[in-house]
Scaffold this active site. Structure first.
Site, short mmCIF file in Angstrom:
data_model
loop_
_atom_site.label_atom_id
_atom_site.label_comp_id
_atom_site.label_asym_id
_atom_site.label_seq_id
_atom_site.Cartn_x
_atom_site.Cartn_y
_atom_site.Cartn_z
N LYS A 1 15.60 56.21 -6.91
CA LYS A 1 16.21 57.19 -7.78
C LYS A 1 15.18 57.83 -8.70
O LYS A 1 15.45 58.79 -9.37
CB LYS A 1 17.28 56.51 -8.66
CG LYS A 1 18.29 55.69 -7.89
CD LYS A 1 19.12 54.82 -8.90
CE LYS A 1 19.90 53.77 -8.11
NZ LYS A 1 20.45 52.73 -8.99
N GLY A 2 14.00 57.21 -8.75
CA GLY A 2 12.99 57.60 -9.73
C GLY A 2 12.55 59.05 -9.66
O GLY A 2 12.19 59.66 -10.66
N GLU B 1 7.38 61.94 -5.16
CA GLU B 1 7.50 60.62 -5.76
C GLU B 1 7.30 60.69 -7.26
O GLU B 1 6.65 61.60 -7.77
CB GLU B 1 6.45 59.67 -5.15
CG GLU B 1 7.03 58.69 -4.14
CD GLU B 1 7.85 57.56 -4.79
OE1 GLU B 1 8.52 57.78 -5.81
OE2 GLU B 1 7.81 56.45 -4.24
N ASP B 2 7.87 59.70 -7.93
CA ASP B 2 7.67 59.60 -9.37
C ASP B 2 6.32 58.97 -9.70
O ASP B 2 5.57 59.49 -10.51
CB ASP B 2 8.82 58.80 -10.02
CG ASP B 2 9.09 57.47 -9.31
OD1 ASP B 2 8.46 57.19 -8.26
OD2 ASP B 2 9.94 56.71 -9.79
N ARG C 1 16.17 56.23 -17.64
CA ARG C 1 15.86 57.30 -16.69
C ARG C 1 16.07 58.68 -17.31
O ARG C 1 15.43 59.64 -16.93
CB ARG C 1 16.75 57.18 -15.44
CG ARG C 1 16.44 56.00 -14.54
CD ARG C 1 17.15 56.17 -13.21
NE ARG C 1 17.25 54.93 -12.45
CZ ARG C 1 16.31 54.43 -11.65
NH1 ARG C 1 15.17 55.07 -11.49
NH2 ARG C 1 16.51 53.30 -11.00
N ASP D 1 1.92 53.21 -7.64
CA ASP D 1 1.36 52.05 -8.35
C ASP D 1 0.44 51.31 -7.39
O ASP D 1 -0.72 51.68 -7.23
CB ASP D 1 2.50 51.18 -8.87
CG ASP D 1 2.02 50.01 -9.71
OD1 ASP D 1 0.82 49.94 -10.00
OD2 ASP D 1 2.85 49.17 -10.10
N PHE E 1 3.40 49.63 -17.89
CA PHE E 1 4.73 49.91 -17.36
C PHE E 1 5.36 51.05 -18.15
O PHE E 1 5.55 50.96 -19.35
CB PHE E 1 5.62 48.66 -17.42
CG PHE E 1 6.87 48.83 -16.62
CD1 PHE E 1 6.84 48.71 -15.24
CD2 PHE E 1 8.08 49.14 -17.24
CE1 PHE E 1 7.99 48.88 -14.48
CE2 PHE E 1 9.24 49.31 -16.49
CZ PHE E 1 9.19 49.19 -15.11
N VAL E 2 5.66 52.14 -17.43
CA VAL E 2 6.19 53.34 -18.10
C VAL E 2 7.65 53.59 -17.70
O VAL E 2 8.09 53.17 -16.64
CB VAL E 2 5.34 54.59 -17.79
CG1 VAL E 2 3.94 54.43 -18.35
CG2 VAL E 2 5.28 54.86 -16.28
N LYS F 1 -1.22 55.27 -10.90
CA LYS F 1 -1.89 54.23 -11.69
C LYS F 1 -3.18 53.81 -10.99
O LYS F 1 -3.32 53.95 -9.79
CB LYS F 1 -0.97 53.01 -11.81
CG LYS F 1 0.21 53.20 -12.74
CD LYS F 1 0.88 51.86 -12.94
CE LYS F 1 2.14 51.98 -13.74
NZ LYS F 1 2.80 50.67 -13.87
#
Ligand code: 5GP
Ligand code: MG
Ligand code: MG
Length: 187
Positions: free
Chosen positions: A51-52, A107-108, A173, A111, A160-161, A139
């Site tokens: 969902k990001g 994509e959000d 969100r 990582d 972590f964001v 990242k």
């Protein structure tokens, strides 16, 4: 939702709504130029990862000055809530057939790269003309697994964001900005 609505949960604001908007406009000019060079007259197929990527997809798609089609996939990578394992499972597959299509994964965040490298291979196996990648955030850990990213919004520190689509336990969100979550929230 604004930072002030969750101020006690935030360590620092990393990217403001305004900064994100400016950068997305720049990414769109890159994507348009790339598309002009490769187009076959069919719309570019944007594949958002639920969902990001909902916010970045919505803003990117509206800023783009070329025809696009939007489709969605939901995948889950097993692991803890703040680290992924690389074992990926499809929860919701695409509606679109990919044969011959120009695909841009939206994509959000990248990582470890485990999720995205799996996704690129999975979509490639369906016979598209091309699979390219746009991620808003990346990242440093992302260098461990090689994923070719054609469009990257921001390289960010290894923290972590949350916000702008990104969650912690399904919260935050709807925060307009991207922020670093205060450690006491997940401690
Ligand atoms: P990767 O497989 O690249 O390690 O992880 C990708 C997924 O993990 C992202 O799509 C996102 O769902 C989640 N993720 C990785 N880093 C963060 C982060 O800093 N904040 C949030 N909210 N999710 C993250
Ligand atoms: Mg994602
Ligand atoms: Mg998440």
């Amino acid at each position: 939702m604004e930072i002030s609505d969750v101020a006690g949960d935030i360590e620092s604001v990393l990217l403001t709504e305004e900064r994100i908007r400016e950068r997305i406009a720049e990414l769109c000019r890159e994507i348009e130029a790339e598309d002009a060079a490769t187009t076959d007259g069919t719309p570019l197929l944007l594949v958002g990862v639920l969902k990001g990527a909902v916010m970045v997809m919505a803003d990117l798609a509206r800023e783009l000055r070329i025809p696009v089609q939007m489709d969605w996939m939901a995948v889950s990578s097993y692991g803890s809530s703040t680290q992924s394992s690389g074992v990926v499972r499809i929860l919701k597959d695409l509606d679109a057939e990919l044969a011959g299509r120009r695909v841009l994964i939206v994509e959000d965040i990248l990582d470890s790269g485990l999720t995205l490298s799996w996704l690129v291979e999975n979509l490639r196996s369906r016979g598209p003309a091309s699979v390219r990648v746009c991620t808003l955030l990346r990242k440093p850990e992302a260098v461990k697994i090689r994923v070719d990213v054609q469009h990257c919004g921001f390289d960010i520190p290894n923290e972590f964001v949350i916000g702008y689509g990104l969650d912690y336990a399904e919260r935050y969100r709807n925060l307009r900005d991207v922020a670093v979550l205060a450690p006491h929230v997940y401690a």
